[in-house]
Scaffold this motif. Structure first.
Motif, short mmCIF file in Angstrom:
data_model
loop_
_atom_site.label_atom_id
_atom_site.label_comp_id
_atom_site.label_asym_id
_atom_site.label_seq_id
_atom_site.Cartn_x
_atom_site.Cartn_y
_atom_site.Cartn_z
N MET A 125 -3.83 -11.20 9.68
CA MET A 125 -4.68 -10.60 8.66
C MET A 125 -5.10 -9.19 9.03
SD MET A 125 -6.92 -13.66 7.02
CE MET A 125 -7.36 -12.54 5.68
N ARG A 126 -5.48 -8.97 10.28
CA ARG A 126 -5.93 -7.62 10.65
C ARG A 126 -4.76 -6.63 10.71
NH1 ARG A 126 -3.07 -6.17 15.40
NH2 ARG A 126 -4.03 -7.00 17.31
N THR A 127 -3.54 -7.13 11.02
CA THR A 127 -2.37 -6.25 11.01
C THR A 127 -2.08 -5.80 9.58
OG1 THR A 127 -1.44 -7.36 12.95
CG2 THR A 127 0.07 -6.05 11.61
N GLY A 128 -2.11 -6.74 8.65
CA GLY A 128 -1.93 -6.37 7.25
C GLY A 128 -3.02 -5.42 6.77
N ALA A 129 -4.25 -5.70 7.17
CA ALA A 129 -5.37 -4.86 6.73
C ALA A 129 -5.25 -3.44 7.29
CB ALA A 129 -6.69 -5.48 7.17
N ALA A 130 -4.80 -3.30 8.54
CA ALA A 130 -4.64 -1.96 9.12
C ALA A 130 -3.57 -1.17 8.38
CB ALA A 130 -4.28 -2.08 10.61
N SER A 131 -2.47 -1.83 8.01
CA SER A 131 -1.43 -1.14 7.26
C SER A 131 -1.92 -0.76 5.86
CB SER A 131 -0.18 -2.03 7.16
OG SER A 131 0.46 -2.11 8.41
N ALA A 132 -2.70 -1.66 5.24
CA ALA A 132 -3.24 -1.35 3.92
C ALA A 132 -4.24 -0.20 4.01
CB ALA A 132 -3.91 -2.59 3.33
N LEU A 133 -5.01 -0.15 5.09
CA LEU A 133 -5.93 0.97 5.30
C LEU A 133 -5.13 2.27 5.40
CD1 LEU A 133 -8.76 2.11 5.88
CD2 LEU A 133 -8.41 1.48 8.29
N ALA A 134 -4.05 2.26 6.16
CA ALA A 134 -3.20 3.45 6.25
C ALA A 134 -2.61 3.79 4.88
CB ALA A 134 -2.08 3.21 7.27
N SER A 135 -2.20 2.77 4.15
CA SER A 135 -1.62 2.99 2.82
C SER A 135 -2.60 3.67 1.89
CB SER A 135 -1.19 1.64 2.23
OG SER A 135 -0.67 1.80 0.92
N SER A 136 -3.89 3.38 2.02
CA SER A 136 -4.88 3.98 1.14
C SER A 136 -4.94 5.50 1.30
CB SER A 136 -6.26 3.35 1.37
OG SER A 136 -6.80 3.73 2.62
N TYR A 137 -4.42 6.01 2.42
CA TYR A 137 -4.36 7.46 2.67
C TYR A 137 -2.94 8.02 2.51
CZ TYR A 137 -8.95 6.71 4.73
OH TYR A 137 -10.27 6.36 4.93
N LEU A 138 -1.94 7.16 2.68
CA LEU A 138 -0.57 7.67 2.83
C LEU A 138 0.38 7.29 1.70
CD1 LEU A 138 -0.08 6.97 6.66
CD2 LEU A 138 -0.71 9.14 5.56
N SER A 139 0.10 6.26 0.93
CA SER A 139 0.98 5.90 -0.19
C SER A 139 0.48 6.56 -1.47
CB SER A 139 1.03 4.38 -0.37
OG SER A 139 -0.23 3.88 -0.79
N ARG A 140 1.34 6.63 -2.46
CA ARG A 140 0.94 7.16 -3.76
C ARG A 140 -0.02 6.19 -4.44
NH1 ARG A 140 6.15 6.85 -4.96
NH2 ARG A 140 5.55 5.94 -6.98
N PRO A 141 -1.08 6.66 -5.07
CA PRO A 141 -2.03 5.74 -5.74
C PRO A 141 -1.39 4.89 -6.82
CG PRO A 141 -3.01 7.92 -5.47
CD PRO A 141 -1.56 8.06 -5.08
N ASP A 142 -0.28 5.35 -7.40
CA ASP A 142 0.36 4.59 -8.46
C ASP A 142 1.49 3.68 -7.94
OD1 ASP A 142 2.22 6.51 -7.75
OD2 ASP A 142 2.69 7.12 -9.81
N SER A 143 1.56 3.46 -6.64
CA SER A 143 2.62 2.64 -6.05
C SER A 143 2.62 1.25 -6.67
CB SER A 143 2.45 2.54 -4.54
OG SER A 143 2.59 3.80 -3.93
N ALA A 144 3.75 0.82 -7.23
CA ALA A 144 3.82 -0.45 -7.95
C ALA A 144 4.89 -1.40 -7.43
CB ALA A 144 4.07 -0.18 -9.44
N ARG A 145 5.80 -0.90 -6.57
CA ARG A 145 6.91 -1.72 -6.10
C ARG A 145 6.92 -1.77 -4.57
NH1 ARG A 145 11.00 1.69 -9.75
NH2 ARG A 145 9.59 3.23 -8.82
N LEU A 146 6.91 -2.98 -4.04
CA LEU A 146 6.82 -3.20 -2.60
C LEU A 146 8.04 -3.97 -2.11
CD1 LEU A 146 5.27 -3.49 0.18
CD2 LEU A 146 4.22 -5.55 -0.81
N LEU A 147 8.62 -3.50 -1.01
CA LEU A 147 9.68 -4.22 -0.32
C LEU A 147 9.15 -4.69 1.03
CD1 LEU A 147 12.60 -5.15 0.36
CD2 LEU A 147 13.06 -2.78 1.10
#
Length: 338
Positions: A125-147
């Protein structure tokens, strides 16, 4: 030696200590630890000072030398602490067991052990949360497709976390084993809900070319993700490998991306995705622009355009274990009162 139930210098006896110790299973942790709140807890944790000694990694007997025991401590300024002990046995999936198993011991500021947690569940859970935290700064806000590449126990939590911070509507799962891939699709669907369409990726290269976010959670020693597949605007999340001799992404991925890590100390000691291309001159150390603490504090700017490719490499940190344990204990106390 103390008798059972006796005390020493007025302190609690062994029986009282055992009775006060909470033991939380993976199922209880999943119920008590909301992903959105955990992501925010990590945001706070990377802003606050925390003592996090280097983790120790010891080879376990047996196998081909890749069986490991990890020791990971962390302390907050008040003296509350966690210590995680984790085993990594690559042969376990063939036995029907997780490759990574762990326990986390939680201490109060007085040094009293107060809980034992299913460390594998917390880690996922914390590994996923850390990546999601990074995503909140690094991915596009409109990101809709995940692999999601990988079908281990970590994969469902990675998808859950990424769907928490971005409006993901399509998830593809790519794995080597068809049965495990379909099981991972079902596990992700149960976590993210019916509003997200989850399916097996028919073609890894095509899914990578269409994805807005790519999360690699594999144990592969050789790159599974190729830079030639990646389109502008993609956010790449590498979490599966924490060995200098293992890689999930090829040189072209690293060349094309703006690079970030969870912690410089951990990534530059263990991340083969960085150490190998740095050692061969493909990229330089200076191209790694920041760690999570830099992003959450604003010292470093995250995504600055819709077209750039951004990459986050995580090897895990006990800071995240401490933050998750503290939130979990608060949730447990609230549930007790309720």
């Amino acid at each position: 030696m103390l008798e059972r139930g006796s005390s020493h210098r007025g302190g609690p006896g062994l029986e009282a200590l055992v009775k006060s110790m909470r033991v939380l299973s993976g199922e209880e942790i999943l119920d008590l630890l909301p992903m959105r709140e955990l992501i925010e807890q990590l945001r706070i944790a990377f802003l606050d000072p925390c003592v996090c000694p280097d983790r120790q990694i010891t080879a376990l007997p047996g196998g081909s030398g890749d069986r490991l025991l990890l020791y990971m401590p962390a302390f907050d300024p008040a003296g509350a602490a966690v210590v995680k002990l984790a085993t990594i046995l690559p042969e376990n999936p063939a036995r029907g067991l997780p490759a990574i198993q762990a326990a986390i011991l939680v201490f109060s500021p007085s040094g009293t052990p107060i809980a034992v947690l299913d460390g594998a569940a917390v880690t996922r859970m914390r590994t996923g949360a850390a990546s999601a935290l990074a995503s909140s700064y690094l991915s596009r806000p409109d990101s809709a497709r995940l692999l999601v590449i990988g079908t281990g126990a970590l994969a469902p939590c990675m998808a859950w976390a990424h769907c928490t911070v971005r409006p993901i509507r399509q998830v593809w799962v790519s794995g080597r084993d068809e049965r495990r891939t379909r099981a991972t699709v079902e596990a992700i669907g149960a976590l993210v809900g019916a509003q997200v369409h989850v399916e097996v990726a028919d073609s890894l290269d095509r899914a990578a070319a269409e994805a807005d976010v790519i999360s690699c959670a594999t144990s592969s020693a050789e790159p599974v993700l190729q830079g030639a597949w990646i389109r502008p605007g993609t956010f790449i999340d590498l979490v599966g490998s924490f060995s200098p001799i293992r890689r999930e992404a090829d040189d072209e991925v690293m060349r094309r991306s703006r690079l970030f890590v969870d912690t410089f100390e951990g990534a530059l000691a263990e991340a083969g995705d960085l150490l190998d291309p740095i050692g061969r001159g493909v990229i330089t150390r200076e191209q790694i622009e920041g760690e999570l603490a830099d992003l959450v504090s604003g010292r470093v700017t995250g995504r600055s355009s819709a077209d750039e490719i951004t990459l986050f490499k995580s090897v895990g940190s006990a800071i995240e274990d401490l933050a998750a344990a503290q939130l979990l204990m608060a949730q447990f106390e609230a549930a007790d009162r309720g």
